[in-house]
Scaffold this active site. Sequence first.
Site, PDB file in Angstrom:
ATOM      1  CB  THR A  35      -8.414  78.422  -7.081  1.00 41.26           C
ATOM      2  OG1 THR A  35      -7.757  78.675  -8.316  1.00 41.26           O
ATOM      3  CG2 THR A  35      -8.565  76.920  -6.882  1.00 41.26           C
ATOM      4  N   GLY A  36      -9.747  81.337  -8.126  1.00 40.35           N
ATOM      5  CA  GLY A  36      -9.644  82.802  -8.132  1.00 40.35           C
ATOM      6  C   GLY A  36     -10.906  83.414  -7.546  1.00 40.35           C
ATOM      7  CG  ASP A  56     -13.196  75.669 -17.766  1.00 34.74           C
ATOM      8  OD1 ASP A  56     -11.993  75.719 -18.142  1.00 34.74           O
ATOM      9  OD2 ASP A  56     -13.693  74.692 -17.191  1.00 34.74           O
ATOM     10  CG  LEU A  61      -9.579  81.418 -25.245  1.00 32.49           C
ATOM     11  CD1 LEU A  61      -8.370  81.881 -26.026  1.00 32.49           C
ATOM     12  CD2 LEU A  61      -9.610  82.081 -23.872  1.00 32.49           C
ATOM     13  CG  LEU A  73      -0.572  83.993 -14.704  1.00 29.59           C
ATOM     14  CD1 LEU A  73      -0.817  85.465 -14.388  1.00 29.59           C
ATOM     15  CD2 LEU A  73       0.605  83.470 -13.894  1.00 29.59           C
ATOM     16  CG  ASN A  99      -8.993  75.530 -26.095  1.00 29.90           C
ATOM     17  OD1 ASN A  99      -8.899  74.870 -27.129  1.00 29.90           O
ATOM     18  ND2 ASN A  99      -9.863  75.251 -25.142  1.00 29.90           N
ATOM     19  CE1 TYR A 145       0.042  73.944 -10.535  1.00 31.58           C
ATOM     20  CE2 TYR A 145       2.219  73.461  -9.658  1.00 31.58           C
ATOM     21  CZ  TYR A 145       1.293  74.371 -10.141  1.00 31.58           C
ATOM     22  OH  TYR A 145       1.630  75.708 -10.241  1.00 31.58           O
ATOM     23  CE1 TYR A 159      -0.276  73.711 -29.969  1.00 28.25           C
ATOM     24  CE2 TYR A 159      -0.767  75.548 -31.431  1.00 28.25           C
ATOM     25  CZ  TYR A 159      -1.138  74.365 -30.825  1.00 28.25           C
ATOM     26  OH  TYR A 159      -2.385  73.832 -31.085  1.00 28.25           O
ATOM     27  NE  ARG A 186       0.421  77.908  -3.014  1.00 28.60           N
ATOM     28  CZ  ARG A 186      -0.278  78.468  -3.977  1.00 28.60           C
ATOM     29  NH1 ARG A 186      -0.969  79.562  -3.764  1.00 28.60           N
ATOM     30  NH2 ARG A 186      -0.256  77.926  -5.165  1.00 28.60           N
TER      31      ARG A 186
HETATM   32  N1  UDP Z   1       3.617  73.677   5.281  1.00 30.55           N
HETATM   33  C1  UDP Z   1       3.635  73.717   6.684  1.00 30.55           C
HETATM   34  N2  UDP Z   1       2.507  74.140   7.319  1.00 30.55           N
HETATM   35  C2  UDP Z   1       1.368  74.506   6.645  1.00 30.55           C
HETATM   36  C3  UDP Z   1       1.373  74.458   5.238  1.00 30.55           C
HETATM   37  C4  UDP Z   1       2.521  74.029   4.587  1.00 30.55           C
HETATM   38  O1  UDP Z   1       4.641  73.400   7.333  1.00 30.55           O
HETATM   39  O2  UDP Z   1       0.384  74.871   7.314  1.00 30.55           O
HETATM   40  C5  UDP Z   1       4.871  73.266   4.602  1.00 30.55           C
HETATM   41  C6  UDP Z   1       4.694  72.232   3.508  1.00 30.55           C
HETATM   42  O3  UDP Z   1       4.763  70.923   4.041  1.00 30.55           O
HETATM   43  C7  UDP Z   1       5.872  72.564   2.604  1.00 30.55           C
HETATM   44  C8  UDP Z   1       6.047  74.070   2.747  1.00 30.55           C
HETATM   45  O4  UDP Z   1       5.387  74.412   3.960  1.00 30.55           O
HETATM   46  O5  UDP Z   1       7.046  71.930   3.056  1.00 30.55           O
HETATM   47  C9  UDP Z   1       5.457  74.858   1.603  1.00 30.55           C
HETATM   48  O6  UDP Z   1       4.142  74.400   1.390  1.00 30.55           O
HETATM   49  P1  UDP Z   1       3.128  75.130   0.425  1.00 30.55           P
HETATM   50  O7  UDP Z   1       1.865  74.313   0.428  1.00 30.55           O
HETATM   51  O8  UDP Z   1       3.012  76.558   0.780  1.00 30.55           O
HETATM   52  O9  UDP Z   1       3.811  75.112  -1.011  1.00 30.55           O
HETATM   53  P2  UDP Z   1       4.651  74.025  -1.837  1.00 30.55           P
HETATM   54  O10 UDP Z   1       5.995  74.627  -1.992  1.00 30.55           O
HETATM   55  O11 UDP Z   1       4.716  72.736  -1.070  1.00 30.55           O
HETATM   56  O12 UDP Z   1       3.910  73.873  -3.116  1.00 30.55           O
END
Ligand code: UDP
Length: 311
Positions: A35-36, A56, A61, A73, A99, A145, A159, A186
Amino acid sequence: MRFLVAGGAGLIGSTMCATLIGQGDQVVCVDNLVTGSRANVEELSGEERFTFVEADITAGLPVDGPFDVVVNLACPASPVDFGPLGLEILAVGSTGLRNLLEAARGWGATLLQASTSEVYGEPLVHPQPESYWGNVNPVGPRSVYDEAKRFGEALAMAYHRRHGVAVRIARIFNTYGPRMRPDDGRVISNLVTQALSGRPLTVYGDGSQTRSFCYVQDEVAGLLALAASGIAGPVNIGNDTEFTVLSVAQLVLELTGSDSPIVFAPRPGDDPTQRRPDLTLARSQLGWSPSTPLADGLAKTIAWFEKHPTG
Ligand code: UDP
């Protein structure tokens, strides 16, 4: 100081690498680029104190130690990744972290583990202090997650207790800024790219759910303050100003000057209703607090997306 930054080509990782190089440290960045992106660390490639290794961490490593600090991260972190990359998330959160912990133990390094506000799940306590144990669905769509990160906290503490590894656990709340993946699904990246391209802004549900958004530079400053502290944590690192998702959409329209409409779409399963960090511990123990208001951070993020529409 010599830093190993796993996941160093992502949003927070690349900002951390740039910050460390800027302050004179040496950095080896490891990323498998799932994803990076290479482009995120391109500006550092000419720097002799910076090395990029495509690898990976679940497979080992391939780096030469020792390091003073190992920063973990490495993990896909967007809800849209939780389905297609679920098994990879569980692997990197367990084998990958193990690791890193083994290596840190051998080097006598401090290990900073990126945990998450997702350990609180659908929180029944608001705002969330570190003492809250959370309310997580262990079999839901976000569980790969949430549970990987909860397991990661347990592994880091094991650890620490068994081998004396100096661990630092940060619970990272929603973070945004330049170098976000435009297609990471997001809310900030979606709304900004939609507004800039004249497409409708998608708000899930009625938009009354809340999040508290931290500008990436503030986030990195908090993480480095925690790494330098003597505190194992967990410590919440984020911004404690809370917004409804609908108000963020309105703010994005205002800042971009876009006349895109807002459209409402179904809310994903197990989407947390409200989220805001209690930052008492970070403020009192780290002497750190976030300083970038959402409108300022969004303006910088919008400017970046205007220059880099495809990331
Ligand atoms: N969300 C939204 N529209 C979008 C993407 C996300 O309304 O296009 C909402 C999602 O349902 C959540 C909030 O925005 O309530 C934050 O979502 P995000 O995926 O950014 O991060 P999360 O905090 O859920 O991991």
